[in-house]
Scaffold this motif. Structure first.
Motif: not given
Length: 246
Positions: A219-226, A228-239
């Motif tokens: 299986y491939y884990s988006f969280a294990d590969q970082g 999910m953290a990146r996407l949440h950070s991108e949301f925080e920085a978005s309008p």
């Protein structure tokens, strides 16, 4: 009529069942497992030939278990009645594994979750997108297949996902889908879908913890590969994060 002529494989069937009762499935070949399942609803006919033909047609034991009723009935010796055992054992195993997950912390019990997902979607012939709905303590409320078919950013609807999450009063989500090719590495579409779902969830106050891709090789884990953290950070920085309710 001589009772021996009623069912030429009766002795063989009895020996198969006795082997299972004594040692489980250890030492059983895959066609013998299929044969054993067919005997559950085939009282007076040898099932060995049908089991071998089913394994030849569907390649693996998993393929036989995942085959649809119509496909199974294309195999000589398998009909609408004796496919019962094959479909029953698959359904029972999925319910058993689901019961080990429901009400448990999905993050702390990831092994049980992966076990359920492997059983439920790994060997599907089509892509299936499944959502695991979590409460505020990350305990599994329920699991639901939301979309089937080739998954693209135009076929997975964040609006439908959010609506389902609200219906289940979910505070968080985990997503999973299978790759029938067997290779779990994400495509560009998988990346795009995940971003859309993370952003849609955050807008509604729902956290997406994980997206798992289930393949034959693992299986491939988006969280294990970082990711999910990146996407949440991108949301925080978005309008979008500065809109009311975000």
């Amino acid at each position: 009529m001589d009772r021996k002529s009623e069912h030429s494989g009766a002795g063989h069937r009895k020996r198969l069942r006795q082997r299972f009762l004594e040692a489980g499935l250890d030492g059983f070949l895959d066609y013998e497992v299929i044969e054993l399942l067919l005997t559950l609803a085939t009282p007076r006919r040898d099932c060995k030939a049908a089991a071998k033909l089913a394994l030849k047609k569907f390649k693996t034991l998993q393929g036989v278990l995942e085959a649809g009723p119509r496909e199974l009935q294309d195999v000589p010796g398998i009909g609408p009645t004796n496919l019962f055992g094959i479909k029953l054992v698959k359904a029972v195993s999925e319910r058993f594994l689901a019961k080990k997950v429901i009400g448990k912390n999905a993050i702390a019990n990831s092994r049980d979750l992966h076990g359920y997902l492997n059983s439920a979607i790994r060997d599907k012939a089509r892509e299936c997108f499944l959502a695991i709905f979590l409460d505020s303590k990350n305990r599994v409320i329920t699991m639901e297949t939301l979309f089937e078919g080739t998954l693209t950013s135009s076929s997975v609807y964040p609006r439908e996902v959010v609506r389902a999450a609200l219906q289940h009063h979910a505070a968080a989500l985990i997503f999973a889908h299978n790759h029938p090719s067997g290779e779990p590495r994400p495509s560009s579409e998988d990346m795009a879908i995940t971003q859309q779902l993370v952003f849609a969830g955050r807008l509604m106050g729902i956290t997406v913890h994980e997206h798992l891709i289930i393949g034959e090789t693992g299986y491939y884990s988006f969280a294990d590969q970082g990711h999910m953290a990146r996407l949440h950070s991108e949301f925080e920085a978005s309008p979008a994060s500065r809109t009311p309710g975000a």
